[in-house]
Write a protein that holds these residues in place. Structure first.
Motif, PDB file in Angstrom:
ATOM      1  N   SER A 140       0.846  -1.185   0.000  1.00  0.00           N
ATOM      2  CA  SER A 140       0.000   0.000   0.000  1.00  0.00           C
ATOM      3  C   SER A 140       0.887   1.242   0.000  1.00  0.00           C
ATOM      4  O   SER A 140       1.971   1.224   0.580  1.00  0.00           O
ATOM      5  CB  SER A 140      -0.901   0.006   1.242  1.00  0.00           C
ATOM      6  OG  SER A 140      -1.610   1.222   1.353  1.00  0.00           O
ATOM      7  N   SER A 151       0.646   2.675   8.580  1.00  0.00           N
ATOM      8  CA  SER A 151       1.502   2.943   9.739  1.00  0.00           C
ATOM      9  C   SER A 151       2.788   2.130   9.686  1.00  0.00           C
ATOM     10  O   SER A 151       2.839   1.054   9.080  1.00  0.00           O
ATOM     11  CB  SER A 151       0.749   2.612  11.032  1.00  0.00           C
ATOM     12  OG  SER A 151       0.564   1.211  11.153  1.00  0.00           O
ATOM     13  N   TYR A 198       3.887   9.539  -3.305  1.00  0.00           N
ATOM     14  CA  TYR A 198       4.513   8.411  -3.991  1.00  0.00           C
ATOM     15  C   TYR A 198       3.635   7.891  -5.128  1.00  0.00           C
ATOM     16  O   TYR A 198       4.119   7.668  -6.245  1.00  0.00           O
ATOM     17  CB  TYR A 198       4.792   7.288  -2.993  1.00  0.00           C
ATOM     18  CG  TYR A 198       5.257   6.004  -3.642  1.00  0.00           C
ATOM     19  CD1 TYR A 198       6.514   5.913  -4.230  1.00  0.00           C
ATOM     20  CD2 TYR A 198       4.437   4.877  -3.674  1.00  0.00           C
ATOM     21  CE1 TYR A 198       6.942   4.740  -4.841  1.00  0.00           C
ATOM     22  CE2 TYR A 198       4.853   3.699  -4.276  1.00  0.00           C
ATOM     23  CZ  TYR A 198       6.115   3.644  -4.855  1.00  0.00           C
ATOM     24  OH  TYR A 198       6.536   2.482  -5.459  1.00  0.00           O
ATOM     25  N   SER A 199       2.339   7.691  -4.871  1.00  0.00           N
ATOM     26  CA  SER A 199       1.475   7.141  -5.916  1.00  0.00           C
ATOM     27  C   SER A 199       1.378   8.093  -7.106  1.00  0.00           C
ATOM     28  O   SER A 199       1.327   7.654  -8.260  1.00  0.00           O
ATOM     29  CB  SER A 199       0.087   6.809  -5.361  1.00  0.00           C
ATOM     30  OG  SER A 199      -0.536   7.959  -4.803  1.00  0.00           O
ATOM     31  N   GLU A 204      -1.572  14.185   2.833  1.00  0.00           N
ATOM     32  CA  GLU A 204      -0.788  13.358   3.760  1.00  0.00           C
ATOM     33  C   GLU A 204      -0.727  14.002   5.137  1.00  0.00           C
ATOM     34  O   GLU A 204      -0.763  13.312   6.159  1.00  0.00           O
ATOM     35  CB  GLU A 204       0.618  13.140   3.209  1.00  0.00           C
ATOM     36  CG  GLU A 204       0.661  12.216   2.005  1.00  0.00           C
ATOM     37  CD  GLU A 204       2.076  11.883   1.560  1.00  0.00           C
ATOM     38  OE1 GLU A 204       3.025  12.223   2.295  1.00  0.00           O
ATOM     39  OE2 GLU A 204       2.232  11.267   0.483  1.00  0.00           O
ATOM     40  N   THR A 233      -1.211   9.663  -2.707  1.00  0.00           N
ATOM     41  CA  THR A 233      -0.054  10.125  -1.944  1.00  0.00           C
ATOM     42  C   THR A 233       0.996  10.700  -2.893  1.00  0.00           C
ATOM     43  O   THR A 233       0.889  10.574  -4.109  1.00  0.00           O
ATOM     44  CB  THR A 233       0.582   8.963  -1.164  1.00  0.00           C
ATOM     45  OG1 THR A 233       1.112   8.009  -2.110  1.00  0.00           O
ATOM     46  CG2 THR A 233      -0.436   8.274  -0.271  1.00  0.00           C
ATOM     47  N   GLU A 286      -7.303   7.210   5.081  1.00  0.00           N
ATOM     48  CA  GLU A 286      -6.234   7.057   4.100  1.00  0.00           C
ATOM     49  C   GLU A 286      -6.450   8.054   2.971  1.00  0.00           C
ATOM     50  O   GLU A 286      -7.552   8.147   2.423  1.00  0.00           O
ATOM     51  CB  GLU A 286      -6.225   5.638   3.530  1.00  0.00           C
ATOM     52  CG  GLU A 286      -5.137   5.413   2.502  1.00  0.00           C
ATOM     53  CD  GLU A 286      -5.037   3.968   2.044  1.00  0.00           C
ATOM     54  OE1 GLU A 286      -4.733   3.731   0.861  1.00  0.00           O
ATOM     55  OE2 GLU A 286      -5.267   3.073   2.883  1.00  0.00           O
ATOM     56  N   ALA A 339      -3.948  13.225   6.789  1.00  0.00           N
ATOM     57  CA  ALA A 339      -4.012  11.807   7.152  1.00  0.00           C
ATOM     58  C   ALA A 339      -3.205  11.510   8.416  1.00  0.00           C
ATOM     59  O   ALA A 339      -3.569  10.632   9.199  1.00  0.00           O
ATOM     60  CB  ALA A 339      -3.514  10.952   5.992  1.00  0.00           C
ATOM     61  N   LYS A 340      -2.122  12.242   8.618  1.00  0.00           N
ATOM     62  CA  LYS A 340      -1.316  12.035   9.830  1.00  0.00           C
ATOM     63  C   LYS A 340      -2.067  12.482  11.076  1.00  0.00           C
ATOM     64  O   LYS A 340      -1.840  11.962  12.172  1.00  0.00           O
ATOM     65  CB  LYS A 340       0.012  12.781   9.705  1.00  0.00           C
ATOM     66  CG  LYS A 340       0.963  12.141   8.702  1.00  0.00           C
ATOM     67  CD  LYS A 340       2.237  12.956   8.545  1.00  0.00           C
ATOM     68  CE  LYS A 340       3.151  12.310   7.511  1.00  0.00           C
ATOM     69  NZ  LYS A 340       4.386  13.107   7.285  1.00  0.00           N
ATOM     70  N   ASN A 360       8.786   5.653   1.382  1.00  0.00           N
ATOM     71  CA  ASN A 360       7.643   5.575   2.297  1.00  0.00           C
ATOM     72  C   ASN A 360       7.818   4.350   3.194  1.00  0.00           C
ATOM     73  O   ASN A 360       8.805   3.623   3.087  1.00  0.00           O
ATOM     74  CB  ASN A 360       6.315   5.520   1.522  1.00  0.00           C
ATOM     75  CG  ASN A 360       6.266   4.383   0.513  1.00  0.00           C
ATOM     76  OD1 ASN A 360       7.058   3.437   0.564  1.00  0.00           O
ATOM     77  ND2 ASN A 360       5.324   4.457  -0.412  1.00  0.00           N
ATOM     78  N   GLU A 361       6.859   4.137   4.080  1.00  0.00           N
ATOM     79  CA  GLU A 361       6.984   3.028   5.035  1.00  0.00           C
ATOM     80  C   GLU A 361       7.022   1.680   4.329  1.00  0.00           C
ATOM     81  O   GLU A 361       7.716   0.755   4.760  1.00  0.00           O
ATOM     82  CB  GLU A 361       5.830   3.061   6.046  1.00  0.00           C
ATOM     83  CG  GLU A 361       5.842   4.246   7.002  1.00  0.00           C
ATOM     84  CD  GLU A 361       7.029   4.244   7.946  1.00  0.00           C
ATOM     85  OE1 GLU A 361       7.744   3.218   8.040  1.00  0.00           O
ATOM     86  OE2 GLU A 361       7.252   5.266   8.604  1.00  0.00           O
ATOM     87  N   TRP A 370       0.194   3.841   1.612  1.00  0.00           N
ATOM     88  CA  TRP A 370      -0.039   4.552   2.867  1.00  0.00           C
ATOM     89  C   TRP A 370      -0.317   3.546   3.980  1.00  0.00           C
ATOM     90  O   TRP A 370      -0.903   2.490   3.753  1.00  0.00           O
ATOM     91  CB  TRP A 370      -1.232   5.503   2.749  1.00  0.00           C
ATOM     92  CG  TRP A 370      -1.378   6.426   3.926  1.00  0.00           C
ATOM     93  CD1 TRP A 370      -2.267   6.322   4.950  1.00  0.00           C
ATOM     94  CD2 TRP A 370      -0.592   7.581   4.203  1.00  0.00           C
ATOM     95  NE1 TRP A 370      -2.092   7.333   5.854  1.00  0.00           N
ATOM     96  CE2 TRP A 370      -1.063   8.141   5.410  1.00  0.00           C
ATOM     97  CE3 TRP A 370       0.473   8.205   3.542  1.00  0.00           C
ATOM     98  CZ2 TRP A 370      -0.509   9.282   5.978  1.00  0.00           C
ATOM     99  CZ3 TRP A 370       1.027   9.354   4.110  1.00  0.00           C
ATOM    100  CH2 TRP A 370       0.533   9.884   5.304  1.00  0.00           C
TER     101      TRP A 370
END
Length: 334
Positions: free
Chosen positions: A82, A86, A288-289, A272, A286, A282, A275-276, A142-143, A84
């Motif tokens: 994904s 945690s 990245y996307s 973003e 993002t 979500e 969203a934080k 990203n994560e 996005w």
């Protein structure tokens, strides 16, 4: 041959289960969704066995140790994919799961591990063409990318006799529940925004080509180090051309509009930030996307061709056509 597949209820996982069972292997697969697992077992041409397992939980390591006894090959395809989420969720799904897989391989002396990774670990918010496996990796964008890079580090240090890391780019095909729905949402938007004139070159990988690469990996000779391979269809395509092909195959009217990338990027930063502050929400897209559709990222397949003997078995056009046909047969809304 006895093969254990983690994440067998996922998109790639179910294709691995079906095709390896069809080849006559004894297949055991894990996953969290028992209902999906039942449908996979029913559709299998040969008998397969399902073991419910959720990585990162208290008993996951013991469960995997127990069910992997006598396995000849471990294919680790379980992952949270994904743009996005945690840090904890990605760690449990991608890093902790890999640690559990390695523990099972080592305890049960499983001689072959094939780990499904991701080219997201290459991403740099700029155009990159013909990326090689030995390219210097940036800090994860990203994560998800950070977790996949950390998982690769564990695999490389795991000292499995035959250890293969595959980095398939943008997997798509029947039962895709991640990439394809996102692309179709963009097409249905009405006026599809093209970033940087829609000229970014994208690499895609039809799912059968990933399965083909896995089968080839199982035939490699043991090595002192993990062997890493880029995988794609080897047919880079401009974003605008990809959308046109998809719109035609899925029967969606295509209306495009050019948008400044810098404006879209600023809006993604804002989403973003919101969203934080709202962890359960979500963002619809993002940084990245967006960037994956704005910047070129193509993979060098030389090593996969020379060492694995890899060559795509399904072309990009055929893959898109097969996926659209399946989508319509399922009665899904394009």
């Amino acid at each position: 041959m006895k093969i254990l597949i983690t994440g067998g209820t996922g998109f790639l996982g179910r294709h691995l289960v079906w095709q390896l069972a069809q080849d006559g292997h004894e297949v055991l697969f894990t996953g969290r969704n028992a209902d999906v697992a039942r449908s996979i077992v029913l559709a299998a041409a040969k008998s397969v066995e399902f073991v419910p397992l959720e990585h990162g939980t208290q008993h996951a390591r013991e469960q995997l140790l127990a069910c992997s006894k006598a396995a000849n090959v471990m294919i680790h395809s379980a992952a949270l994919t994904s743009p996005w989420g945690s840090q904890r969720a990605f760690h449990n799904a991608n890093v902790a799961s890999t640690s559990e897989v390695l523990a099972a391989c080592q305890a049960n002396a499983i001689p072959c591990l094939i780990n499904i990774s991701s080219p997201s670990i290459y991403f740099k918010f700029r155009d990159q063409l013909s990326i090689r496996e030995d390219s210097v990796l940036p800090a994860g964008v990203n994560e998800y990318a950070r977790s996949k890079q950390e998982a690769e580090g564990l695999v490389i240090a795991g000292a499995i006799p035959l250890c293969v890391i595959l980095r398939p780019r943008a997997i798509f095909g029947p039962w895709d529940n991640a990439l394809l729905p996102r692309l179709l949402r963009l097409l249905r938007y009405g006026r599809l925004p093209l970033l940087r004139n829609g000229q970014a070159l994208l690499d895609m990988t039809y799912v059968d080509n990933v399965v083909h690469a896995v089968k080839l990996s199982m035939k490699l000779a043991p090595s002192d180090t993990a062997q890493v391979f880029n995988i794609s269809n080897g047919e880079p395509i401009a974003a605008a051309d990809l959308f046109a092909k998809m719109a035609e195959q899925f029967g969606i009217p295509l209306h495009t509009v050019h948008r400044p990338y810098i404006v879209a990027d600023l809006f993604a930063r804002l989403l973003e930030g919101v969203a934080k502050l709202r962890p359960q929400w979500e963002p619809p897209f993002t940084r990245y996307s967006l960037a994956t559709l704005a910047y070129s990222q193509t993979l060098d397949l030389s090593r996969a061709r020379d060492v694995l003997g890899y060559s795509p078995v399904v072309t990009l056009d055929e893959g898109i056509a097969r996926t659209a046909q399946w989508w319509k047969q399922q009665g899904l809304q394009a």
